[in-house]
Design a protein around this motif. Structure first.
Motif, mmCIF file in Angstrom:
data_model
loop_
_atom_site.group_PDB
_atom_site.id
_atom_site.type_symbol
_atom_site.label_atom_id
_atom_site.label_comp_id
_atom_site.label_asym_id
_atom_site.label_seq_id
_atom_site.Cartn_x
_atom_site.Cartn_y
_atom_site.Cartn_z
ATOM 1 N N LEU A 173 4.463 -2.971 1.547
ATOM 2 C CA LEU A 173 5.058 -2.047 0.473
ATOM 3 C C LEU A 173 6.569 -2.690 0.100
ATOM 4 O O LEU A 173 7.402 -2.660 1.010
ATOM 5 N N LEU A 174 6.739 -2.764 -1.030
ATOM 6 C CA LEU A 174 8.351 -2.972 -1.568
ATOM 7 C C LEU A 174 8.707 -1.807 -2.456
ATOM 8 O O LEU A 174 7.912 -1.248 -3.404
ATOM 9 N N ASP A 175 9.884 -1.234 -1.821
ATOM 10 C CA ASP A 175 10.263 0.188 -2.220
ATOM 11 C C ASP A 175 11.431 0.227 -2.810
ATOM 12 O O ASP A 175 12.477 0.122 -1.793
ATOM 13 N N VAL A 176 11.665 0.895 -4.089
ATOM 14 C CA VAL A 176 12.799 1.123 -4.645
ATOM 15 C C VAL A 176 13.245 2.460 -4.586
ATOM 16 O O VAL A 176 14.397 2.696 -4.821
ATOM 17 N N GLN A 177 12.315 3.274 -4.377
ATOM 18 C CA GLN A 177 12.538 4.874 -4.388
ATOM 19 C C GLN A 177 11.143 5.615 -3.621
ATOM 20 O O GLN A 177 10.262 5.125 -4.033
ATOM 21 N N CYS A 178 11.698 6.225 -2.868
ATOM 22 C CA CYS A 178 10.523 7.165 -1.986
ATOM 23 C C CYS A 178 10.264 8.456 -2.723
ATOM 24 O O CYS A 178 11.294 9.186 -3.102
ATOM 25 N N PHE A 179 9.040 8.747 -2.970
ATOM 26 C CA PHE A 179 8.859 10.132 -3.556
ATOM 27 C C PHE A 179 8.543 11.151 -2.572
ATOM 28 O O PHE A 179 8.397 12.326 -3.022
ATOM 29 N N ASP A 180 7.990 11.012 -1.380
ATOM 30 C CA ASP A 180 7.756 12.095 -0.704
ATOM 31 C C ASP A 180 8.322 11.624 0.751
ATOM 32 O O ASP A 180 8.618 10.649 1.140
ATOM 33 N N LEU A 181 8.006 12.744 1.483
ATOM 34 C CA LEU A 181 8.397 12.706 2.958
ATOM 35 C C LEU A 181 7.566 11.664 4.032
ATOM 36 O O LEU A 181 8.239 10.799 4.528
ATOM 37 N N ARG A 182 6.375 11.435 3.481
ATOM 38 C CA ARG A 182 5.621 10.629 4.169
ATOM 39 C C ARG A 182 6.226 8.894 3.986
ATOM 40 O O ARG A 182 6.353 8.431 4.752
ATOM 41 N N ALA A 183 6.656 8.894 2.598
ATOM 42 C CA ALA A 183 7.119 7.442 2.409
ATOM 43 C C ALA A 183 8.547 7.451 3.005
ATOM 44 O O ALA A 183 8.842 6.076 3.482
#
Lengths: 469, 90
Positions: free
Chosen positions: A281-291
């Motif tokens: 996963l390439l992640d610029v922003q997390c939307f929830d706790l699991r992320a």
């Protein structure tokens, strides 16, 4: 040497805050963020005026910004997205100078290239050490990725880390490294965790949304792109998110292993990573706790900067390696132009975010939307604001069926052969209007209150003010 | 049909309409509040007046709080509210 200052006010003074400066903020704390409000309150108390706020996004938690605009503390505003409460005030003309909207890729390009010069960048950091190494994965305000803050910290004349969780040197990992940081301030709280990440992001239960998501997954299946190495991005909106739910069994049946999931990351994509449907996963922003937990604990879940995510000015950005993206729309017109900036009355309630960047980069750009919302048809003759040009949009997916951009005749044939209900976009427009009636077109006639800058730096559209309610 | 009492039908859910009716001294007094007023005011008014006429209602106070209901929904809610508030003349 020490970078620690005792109060936010001291940091503002030390960093040399003066009238007319540009100060920047990032939005990973979303509707829980208190840093922007705290900084502006201190700036106002110092008597500073004529500031330009360069924010990656604004939420209703930032409504105090409007008072600073009315008082002349803030006279310029640039952002990629603003929520409805702020947007309504902008549409009603609270700010004399037009807002400059960019995209999540256009903004880092403007900063990296020096077209936008940030005098002071304020980084809301869930964890930091006294030298300014900072990350988003520890502390009470953990938000995950700090991707949008990275170009700001790198290029600002002064960078201030604002944290409520100070740890001994050296903090590892450091998303923002100490060599980019001038000052560190410890505050009581950078924000309310409940507003920062939702506990869980939930898939829609609306049968219309689910029908749209099922068709969208089928479009991907029959697009020819669903092979080993497949890459995917989806928004966190109800129907967009539901697409992952339908895509998973298809990938399982076909035995496809994807390469990466991109963008704002939710628990659903984390689940697909952990179950082996994607290898990263390439992640610029997390939307929830699991992320947030995943980006902290899983080395295959990688934090990326806004520049690497979507900038058109870098050597390569992740959106350019993207196979399929699922995006939303408040309006789409018969030329496939998409509006995500305003509602059907022309009031601002959103912004591009990464919409136009992902659409430009992905091989398959899908817009998911119902035929109508609250009697308002989504397909119109001409959108009130062009946020994403129709030339970068391939398929519209509705609950009745799909419409394919005429530029993609081969894709249209593939989808027909796959058994999808394929219509002309005009046919879907008429099907909606048969149920809703033909609406009177409302076009705002006020002065220009916002300008939409496309990722190639051109002026894509302007947004006019709305008078009345 | 004569409107002799107060009655309501519908809800304030999205895509629905809350209709409140009651007696009026004369004629149809219609108040429309709607989230899609700019786009559909004329159609909404026409749907209500058509429904009242089809039921033979000549005088009533009718107030709509519309959350984007389709025309079929508006007509059904208005008819229900009027029937609840009315009595058929002998």
């Amino acid at each position: 040497m020490s970078k620690l200052v005792h109060a936010l006010k001291d940091a503002l003074v030390s960093a040399g805050l003066r009238d007319g400066m540009t100060i920047s903020f990032h939005h990973h704390l979303r509707n829980g963020d208190q840093v922007l409000n705290q900084v502006l309150a201190q700036a106002a108390a110092l008597g500073v005026r004529d500031l330009t706020v360069e924010a990656s996004s604004l939420f209703d938690v930032h409504l105090p910004l409007l008072d600073h605009i009315r008082a002349g503390v803030v006279t310029g505003l640039n952002c990629n997205y603003m929520s409805g409460g702020i947007g309504r005030a902008i549409s009603h003309g609270v700010l004399a100078k037009p807002v400059r909207f960019r995209s999540h890729g256009g903004r880092p390009d403007a900063i990296d290239s020096g077209r936008v010069v940030i005098d002071i960048a304020f980084v809301a950091a869930p964890a930091a050490d006294p030298m300014g190494n900072a990350n988003g994965v520890m502390g009470p305000g953990a938000c995950g990725s700090l991707g949008y803050a990275m170009p700001d910290a790198r290029h600002a004349r002064k960078t201030v880390i604002v944290t409520d969780h100070l740890v001994p040197y050296p903090l590892i990992p450091a998303s923002i490294p100490e060599d980019e940081v001038d000052y560190v301030v410890l505050v009581d709280s950078i924000g309310d965790p409940k507003g920062i990440v939702s506990g869980t992001t939930r898939i829609t239960r609306d049968p219309v949304g689910l029908a749209i998501a099922r068709y969208a997954a089928q479009v991907i299946e029959h697009s020819g792109l669903l092979q080993d190495g497949f890459s995917f991005q989806t928004g966190a909106g109800g129907a967009s998110l539901a697409v992952t739910q339908y895509l998973k069994p298809i990938m399982k049946r076909l035995g496809v292993t994807g390469s990466f999931g991109l963008g704002g990351i939710t628990g659903y994509l984390v689940e697909m990573l952990e179950e082996g449907y994607f290898t990263s996963l390439l992640d610029v922003q997390c939307f929830d706790l699991r992320a947030v937990q995943s980006i902290r604990d899983n080395p295959r879940h990688c934090e990326i900067s806004a520049s690497r995510y979507a900038s058109p000015g870098v050597r390569s950005a992740a959106v350019n390696s993207l196979d399929a993206v699922v995006l939303g729309a408040t309006e789409i017109d018969t030329q496939f132009n998409v509006n995500v900036h305003t509602d059907s009355n022309g009031l601002i309630l959103g912004g591009s975010g990464g919409h136009s960047d992902a659409a430009a980069g992905a091989r398959l750009t899908m817009i998911v939307a119902p035929l109508f919302r609250a009697r308002l048809p989504i397909i119109v003759d001409r959108v009130l604001c062009t946020s994403t040009p129709g030339s970068t949009v391939d398929v519209l997916v509705t609950q009745k069926g799909v419409a394919v951009n005429p530029r993609r005749a081969q894709l249209r044939d593939r989808l027909r052969q796959g058994g999808l209900p394929v219509y002309e976009i005009e046919e879907l427009k008429r099907a909606a209007q048969a149920l809703t009636g033909v609406p009177r077109v409302v076009r705002p006639q006020g002065r220009v209150v916002a300008e939409v800058e496309y990722r190639d730096r051109s002026l894509l559209d302007t947004i006019r003010g709305v008078t009345g309610k | 049909m004569n409107i002799v009492s107060q009655a309501v039908a519908g809800t304030l859910e999205s895509n629905d309409v809350l209709v409140q009716v009651g007696p009026s001294p004369g004629g149809i007094q219609l108040e429309v509040d709607s989230i899609v007023l700019n786009q559909f005011e004329d159609q909404i008014r026409q749907a209500v007046l058509d429904t009242a006429r089809e039921l033979g209602v000549q005088s009533a106070r009718i107030a709509l709080n519309d959350r984007g209901a389709l025309e079929c929904t508006i007509k059904a809610r208005v008819e229900t509210a009027l029937r609840r508030a009315g009595e058929v003349s002998p």
